[in-house]
Design an enzyme around this catalytic site. Structure first.
Site, PDB file in Angstrom:
ATOM      1  N   HIS A  60       0.812  -1.220   0.000  1.00 18.06           N
ATOM      2  CA  HIS A  60       0.000   0.000   0.000  1.00 18.06           C
ATOM      3  C   HIS A  60       0.846   1.272   0.000  1.00 18.06           C
ATOM      4  CE1 HIS A  60      -3.218  -2.903   1.458  1.00 18.06           C
ATOM      5  NE2 HIS A  60      -3.626  -2.457   0.296  1.00 18.06           N
ATOM      6  N   ASP A  84     -10.225  -3.075   0.340  1.00 25.44           N
ATOM      7  CA  ASP A  84      -9.754  -3.318   1.711  1.00 25.44           C
ATOM      8  C   ASP A  84      -9.408  -2.014   2.424  1.00 25.44           C
ATOM      9  OD1 ASP A  84      -6.833  -2.760   1.120  1.00 25.44           O
ATOM     10  OD2 ASP A  84      -7.175  -4.454  -0.213  1.00 25.44           O
ATOM     11  N   GLU A 104     -15.019   0.558  -6.050  1.00 19.43           N
ATOM     12  CA  GLU A 104     -14.816  -0.890  -5.838  1.00 19.43           C
ATOM     13  C   GLU A 104     -16.067  -1.610  -6.361  1.00 19.43           C
ATOM     14  OE1 GLU A 104     -12.526  -3.342  -4.266  1.00 19.43           O
ATOM     15  OE2 GLU A 104     -14.162  -4.514  -5.140  1.00 19.43           O
ATOM     16  N   ASP A 135     -18.333  -0.573 -11.376  1.00 16.90           N
ATOM     17  CA  ASP A 135     -17.266  -1.101 -12.202  1.00 16.90           C
ATOM     18  C   ASP A 135     -16.327   0.062 -12.583  1.00 16.90           C
ATOM     19  OD1 ASP A 135     -16.086  -2.897 -14.270  1.00 16.90           O
ATOM     20  OD2 ASP A 135     -16.960  -1.371 -15.579  1.00 16.90           O
ATOM     21  N   GLY A 136     -15.041  -0.078 -12.320  1.00 16.61           N
ATOM     22  CA  GLY A 136     -14.086   1.015 -12.527  1.00 16.61           C
ATOM     23  C   GLY A 136     -14.038   1.494 -13.962  1.00 16.61           C
ATOM     24  N   ASP A 153      -5.584  -0.115  -7.878  1.00 16.03           N
ATOM     25  CA  ASP A 153      -5.280  -1.120  -6.845  1.00 16.03           C
ATOM     26  C   ASP A 153      -6.087  -2.376  -7.188  1.00 16.03           C
ATOM     27  OD1 ASP A 153      -4.664  -2.510  -4.606  1.00 16.03           O
ATOM     28  OD2 ASP A 153      -5.590  -1.133  -3.184  1.00 16.03           O
ATOM     29  N   ASP A 156      -5.249  -9.379  -9.929  1.00 18.42           N
ATOM     30  CA  ASP A 156      -4.475  -9.782 -11.107  1.00 18.42           C
ATOM     31  C   ASP A 156      -5.320  -9.707 -12.393  1.00 18.42           C
ATOM     32  OD1 ASP A 156      -1.972 -10.863  -9.670  1.00 18.42           O
ATOM     33  OD2 ASP A 156      -3.642 -11.812  -8.635  1.00 18.42           O
TER      34      ASP A 156
HETATM   35  N1  SPD Z   1      -1.353 -11.376  -6.807  1.00 19.35           N
HETATM   36  C1  SPD Z   1      -1.848 -10.379  -5.938  1.00 19.35           C
HETATM   37  C2  SPD Z   1      -2.050  -9.050  -6.569  1.00 19.35           C
HETATM   38  C3  SPD Z   1      -2.931  -8.248  -5.719  1.00 19.35           C
HETATM   39  C4  SPD Z   1      -2.912  -6.825  -5.987  1.00 19.35           C
HETATM   40  N2  SPD Z   1      -3.965  -6.096  -5.325  1.00 19.35           N
HETATM   41  C5  SPD Z   1      -4.044  -6.188  -3.942  1.00 19.35           C
HETATM   42  C6  SPD Z   1      -5.085  -5.316  -3.346  1.00 19.35           C
HETATM   43  C7  SPD Z   1      -4.729  -4.876  -1.977  1.00 19.35           C
HETATM   44  N3  SPD Z   1      -5.280  -3.641  -1.639  1.00 19.35           N
END
Ligand code: SPD
Length: 274
Positions: A60, A84, A104, A135-136, A153, A156
């Site tokens: 973060h 989160d 989010e 949806d972003g 943020d 994958d």
């Molecule tokens: N392979 C994990 C990649 C995750 C990236 N995003 C995480 C979000 C946390 N705020």
């Protein structure tokens, strides 16, 4: 004994021993909250580790602070994904910030984080924060020349998040940023997700004039070596000196003024990939 296995590639997996596992099914994904021995509580989405109490600060801080500090005075910030709340918490450490929008798609991620990860989600209800459950990609259609910093943020690039790594999406990000705006994105592991990493960086380079890639060590992410990319049309992100006084006023555990001096110095093999 409970062992959680994250399948990171066809050939690589990470095993973590846990005391307890909770499974929640949302409209979009399976959310797992693990209480692990080594990393504390962990948030897992569709089998992939997103954040852990022990190492979340690395991700973060490194996703947020370089872009926030490269901007002369970030006031309006958008975080896409990041339900989160860890990125929002870091963004709010910058005194110039007036407004943080969090977009989010999955409200359940926010609900779970507020219940099980209070130290990560603690700033989600700050008066400067407005949460959009959307949806972003669609969210950005409505925004033009508005944000100083946009932070991706995302999880994958598989399933719903895939679109967030494509050229057309980065074009929308650019349209939604002010002229001197800055994008920050998590861009995967150069070691275990080489193609995702190269595609993300190359798509960002097609859209923005100035692009800088940097790394951080995140133990619970595939290979531990994780990449981030910042980009801007007006700000020469790789050559602009970050104001040390601004860095030193931040309460951080990973990012520092010393680290900022060599932020964009990449290992040779990573430099060659991009
Ligand atoms: N392979 C994990 C990649 C995750 C990236 N995003 C995480 C979000 C946390 N705020």
């Amino acid at each position: 004994m409970i062992w959680f296995t994250e399948y990171q590639t066809e050939n690589v997996a990470l095993n973590i021993r846990a005391k307890e596992v909770k499974r929640i099914k949302s409209k979009y994904q399976e959310i797992i909250v693990l209480d692990s021995y080594e990393f504390g509580k962990m948030l897992v989405l569709d089998g992939l580790i997103q954040t852990t109490e022990k190492d979340e600060f690395i991700y973060h801080e490194m996703l947020s602070h370089p872009a926030m500090l490269l901007h002369p005075e970030p006031k309006k910030v958008l975080v896409i994904g990041g339900g989160d709340g860890g990125t929002v918490r870091e963004v709010l450490k910058h005194p110039s910030v007036e407004q943080v929008h969090l977009c989010e798609i999955d409200e359940e991620v926010i609900i779970v984080s507020e219940k099980y990860f209070p130290s990560i989600s603690e700033k989600l209800r700050d008066p400067k924060v407005k949460i959009f459950i959307e949806d972003g990609n669609a969210f950005l259609d409505e925004k033009e020349n508005y944000y100083d910093v946009i932070i991706l943020d995302s999880s994958d690039p598989v399933g719903a998040s895939e679109i967030l790594f494509q050229e057309n999406f980065y074009k929308k990000v650019k349209k939604s940023l002010k002229e001197n705006g800055i994008l920050a994105a998590q861009t995967e592991s150069p070691i275990l997700q080489e193609e995702h990493f190269k595609n993300a960086v190359s798509n960002i380079k097609k859209v923005f004039r100035n692009v800088g890639v940097y790394l951080a060590f995140i133990p619970t992410y595939p290979s531990g070596m994780w990449s981030f990319t910042v980009a801007s049309d007006l700000i020469d992100v790789k050559n602009k000196k970050i104001d040390e006084e601004r860095i030193n006023k931040l309460k951080t555990k990973y990012f520092s003024d010393k680290l900022s001096h060599c932020l964009f110095s990449l290992p040779k093999f990573v430099e060659e990939m991009i």
